[in-house]
Design a protein around this motif. Structure first.
Motif, PDB file in Angstrom:
ATOM      1  N   PRO A  14      47.363   9.200  33.964  1.00  0.00           N
ATOM      2  CA  PRO A  14      48.378   8.820  34.952  1.00  0.00           C
ATOM      3  C   PRO A  14      47.869   8.892  36.392  1.00  0.00           C
ATOM      4  O   PRO A  14      48.395   8.196  37.274  1.00  0.00           O
ATOM      5  CB  PRO A  14      49.498   9.833  34.714  1.00  0.00           C
ATOM      6  CG  PRO A  14      49.335  10.255  33.287  1.00  0.00           C
ATOM      7  CD  PRO A  14      47.857  10.236  33.038  1.00  0.00           C
ATOM      8  N   ALA A  15      46.830   9.686  36.622  1.00  0.00           N
ATOM      9  CA  ALA A  15      46.290   9.824  37.978  1.00  0.00           C
ATOM     10  C   ALA A  15      45.659   8.542  38.481  1.00  0.00           C
ATOM     11  O   ALA A  15      45.374   8.422  39.678  1.00  0.00           O
ATOM     12  CB  ALA A  15      45.260  10.953  38.020  1.00  0.00           C
ATOM     13  N   VAL A  16      45.440   7.560  37.602  1.00  0.00           N
ATOM     14  CA  VAL A  16      44.801   6.319  38.034  1.00  0.00           C
ATOM     15  C   VAL A  16      45.619   5.638  39.130  1.00  0.00           C
ATOM     16  O   VAL A  16      45.069   4.944  39.995  1.00  0.00           O
ATOM     17  CB  VAL A  16      44.571   5.363  36.842  1.00  0.00           C
ATOM     18  CG1 VAL A  16      45.891   4.784  36.337  1.00  0.00           C
ATOM     19  CG2 VAL A  16      43.609   4.245  37.220  1.00  0.00           C
ATOM     20  N   THR A  17      46.932   5.831  39.126  1.00  0.00           N
ATOM     21  CA  THR A  17      47.765   5.207  40.155  1.00  0.00           C
ATOM     22  C   THR A  17      47.623   5.891  41.514  1.00  0.00           C
ATOM     23  O   THR A  17      48.170   5.405  42.515  1.00  0.00           O
ATOM     24  CB  THR A  17      49.250   5.212  39.747  1.00  0.00           C
ATOM     25  OG1 THR A  17      49.672   6.559  39.494  1.00  0.00           O
ATOM     26  CG2 THR A  17      49.467   4.373  38.496  1.00  0.00           C
ATOM     27  N   SER A  18      46.890   7.010  41.543  1.00  0.00           N
ATOM     28  CA  SER A  18      46.628   7.696  42.813  1.00  0.00           C
ATOM     29  C   SER A  18      45.304   7.281  43.441  1.00  0.00           C
ATOM     30  O   SER A  18      45.005   7.693  44.567  1.00  0.00           O
ATOM     31  CB  SER A  18      46.633   9.218  42.598  1.00  0.00           C
ATOM     32  OG  SER A  18      47.891   9.668  42.130  1.00  0.00           O
ATOM     33  N   VAL A  19      44.504   6.496  42.720  1.00  0.00           N
ATOM     34  CA  VAL A  19      43.219   6.051  43.253  1.00  0.00           C
ATOM     35  C   VAL A  19      43.448   5.217  44.508  1.00  0.00           C
ATOM     36  O   VAL A  19      44.324   4.338  44.530  1.00  0.00           O
ATOM     37  CB  VAL A  19      42.437   5.234  42.197  1.00  0.00           C
ATOM     38  CG1 VAL A  19      41.195   4.597  42.817  1.00  0.00           C
ATOM     39  CG2 VAL A  19      42.035   6.132  41.032  1.00  0.00           C
ATOM     40  N   ARG A  20      42.664   5.485  45.537  1.00  0.00           N
ATOM     41  CA  ARG A  20      42.813   4.783  46.810  1.00  0.00           C
ATOM     42  C   ARG A  20      41.491   4.169  47.249  1.00  0.00           C
ATOM     43  O   ARG A  20      40.419   4.608  46.837  1.00  0.00           O
ATOM     44  CB  ARG A  20      43.273   5.752  47.910  1.00  0.00           C
ATOM     45  CG  ARG A  20      44.619   6.389  47.695  1.00  0.00           C
ATOM     46  CD  ARG A  20      44.943   7.314  48.854  1.00  0.00           C
ATOM     47  NE  ARG A  20      46.195   8.020  48.641  1.00  0.00           N
ATOM     48  CZ  ARG A  20      46.663   8.954  49.459  1.00  0.00           C
ATOM     49  NH1 ARG A  20      45.959   9.289  50.541  1.00  0.00           N
ATOM     50  NH2 ARG A  20      47.804   9.557  49.206  1.00  0.00           N
ATOM     51  N   GLU A  21      41.614   3.192  48.143  1.00  0.00           N
ATOM     52  CA  GLU A  21      40.440   2.636  48.813  1.00  0.00           C
ATOM     53  C   GLU A  21      40.320   3.293  50.183  1.00  0.00           C
ATOM     54  O   GLU A  21      41.324   3.559  50.840  1.00  0.00           O
ATOM     55  CB  GLU A  21      40.571   1.125  48.964  1.00  0.00           C
ATOM     56  CG  GLU A  21      39.335   0.467  49.554  1.00  0.00           C
ATOM     57  CD  GLU A  21      39.431  -1.045  49.560  1.00  0.00           C
ATOM     58  OE1 GLU A  21      39.516  -1.626  50.671  1.00  0.00           O
ATOM     59  OE2 GLU A  21      39.430  -1.647  48.466  1.00  0.00           O
ATOM     60  N   CYS A  22      39.094   3.560  50.598  1.00  0.00           N
ATOM     61  CA  CYS A  22      38.849   4.193  51.886  1.00  0.00           C
ATOM     62  C   CYS A  22      39.553   3.413  52.997  1.00  0.00           C
ATOM     63  O   CYS A  22      39.557   2.179  53.011  1.00  0.00           O
ATOM     64  CB  CYS A  22      37.347   4.263  52.148  1.00  0.00           C
ATOM     65  SG  CYS A  22      36.895   5.094  53.685  1.00  0.00           S
ATOM     66  N   ALA A  23      40.126   4.154  53.948  1.00  0.00           N
ATOM     67  CA  ALA A  23      40.879   3.532  55.035  1.00  0.00           C
ATOM     68  C   ALA A  23      39.989   2.936  56.116  1.00  0.00           C
ATOM     69  O   ALA A  23      40.486   2.224  56.989  1.00  0.00           O
ATOM     70  CB  ALA A  23      41.822   4.563  55.664  1.00  0.00           C
ATOM     71  N   ALA A  24      38.687   3.197  56.071  1.00  0.00           N
ATOM     72  CA  ALA A  24      37.788   2.614  57.064  1.00  0.00           C
ATOM     73  C   ALA A  24      37.727   1.101  56.883  1.00  0.00           C
ATOM     74  O   ALA A  24      37.643   0.602  55.750  1.00  0.00           O
ATOM     75  CB  ALA A  24      36.392   3.218  56.944  1.00  0.00           C
ATOM     76  N   ASP A  25      37.762   0.371  57.979  1.00  0.00           N
ATOM     77  CA  ASP A  25      37.795  -1.087  57.920  1.00  0.00           C
ATOM     78  C   ASP A  25      36.576  -1.681  57.228  1.00  0.00           C
ATOM     79  O   ASP A  25      36.662  -2.745  56.613  1.00  0.00           O
ATOM     80  CB  ASP A  25      37.903  -1.673  59.333  1.00  0.00           C
ATOM     81  CG  ASP A  25      39.242  -1.369  59.981  1.00  0.00           C
ATOM     82  OD1 ASP A  25      40.205  -1.090  59.233  1.00  0.00           O
ATOM     83  OD2 ASP A  25      39.326  -1.392  61.218  1.00  0.00           O
TER      84      ASP A  25
END
Length: 206
Positions: free
Chosen positions: A149-160
Motif C-alpha cells: 500500500p505504501a506505493v501510493t506514497s512514492v513521490r518524485e523529487c520537487a526539484a525542477d
C-alpha cells in the motif's frame, strides 16, 4: 541534477528506476554499459541474493554483464511504467505487469538445501543465465513495491531538474536527497531573494 553517482537507499525497485537521472546535458543512463551495471550491482550487492555469484561460483564476466544489460533495461522500463501509475492510484499498464511476471518466471527462486555439518540449511538460488537471474530478482523487488500500500506514497523529487523517485519516511519530505537537491533549492532561493533585495535597493526614490 549533475551528480551521476547512482542513488541508493530507496526500495530496490526505486533505486533501479533512479538509474536514469536528468543531467545538464539531458537524460543519462547509469546502466547503459556492462561497466555501469557492474558498479551498480556492487552498490546493491546485499539486496541481490540469488542473482549474483556466491561462494565458489565463477564471477560475472564482462560478457555476462553485457548480456544482462538488456534484461535489466526491460525490467526497469516495466517498473517505471507500472510504478508511475500505481503511485497515483491508477491501474498499471497490462504489458508492464506481463513483462514483470515474465522476468520472474524466467528464473524462479528455489530453496536449495545443503548440510552445513550440523544442520540442513536452505538458501535461495536461481538457475539460468546471469541476466535472467538478475532480472528475476529485480522484477520480484518491483512486485513487492507494487503490492505494498505504501506505493501510493512514492513521490518524485520537487526539484525542477530532477526526476528521482523516493518513498518518504516523513510526509514533509520533498527532495530525493537533502544534501543534493534540497541544498541546491535552498541556495537558489537565497540567490533569488538576494537579487530581489538588490533590485529594490537599486530603484531610485520618486
Amino acid at each position: 541534477m549533475t551528480d551521476l553517482a547512482p542513488p541508493t537507499g530507496e526500495p530496490l525497485a526505486l533505486d533501479l528506476i533512479n538509474t536514469r537521472p536528468r543531467t545538464q546535458d539531458g537524460p543519462a543512463d547509469l546502466l547503459a554499459t556492462a561497466e555501469g551495471l557492474r558498479a551498480w550491482l556492487t552498490l546493491q550487492e546485499s539486496r541481490l541474493a540469488g542473482a549474483l555469484p556466491e561462494g565458489g561460483d565463477a564471477p560475472l564476466t564482462d560478457g555476462d554483464l553485457t548480456a544482462a544489460v538488456r534484461a535489466v533495461h526491460e525490467v526497469r522500463d516495466h517498473a517505471a511504467a507500472a510504478i508511475d501509475r500505481a503511485r497515483r492510484g491508477l491501474r498499471p499498464p497490462e504489458d508492464a505487469l506481463r513483462g514483470l511476471n515474465r522476468a520472474q518466471r524466467a528464473a524462479p527462486a528455489v530453496r536449495a538445501l545443503t548440510w552445513d555439518g550440523t544442520a540442513v540449511t536452505a538458501v535461495a538460488r536461481r538457475d539460468g543465465p546471469p541476466g535472467a537471474r538478475l532480472a528475476a530478482v529485480l522484477a520480484e523487488a518491483v512486485a513487492e513495491l507494487l503490492t505494498d500500500p505504501a506505493v501510493t506514497s512514492v513521490r518524485e523529487c520537487a526539484a525542477d531538474d530532477c526526476v528521482m523517485l523516493f518513498l518518504p519516511a516523513h510526509p514533509r519530505r520533498r527532495w530525493c536527497s537533502a544534501a543534493r537537491c534540497g541544498n541546491r533549492a535552498r541556495v537558489a532561493r537565497h540567490y533569488r531573494r538576494r537579487r530581489a533585495l538588490d533590485s529594490q535597493a537599486a530603484e531610485p526614490d520618486l
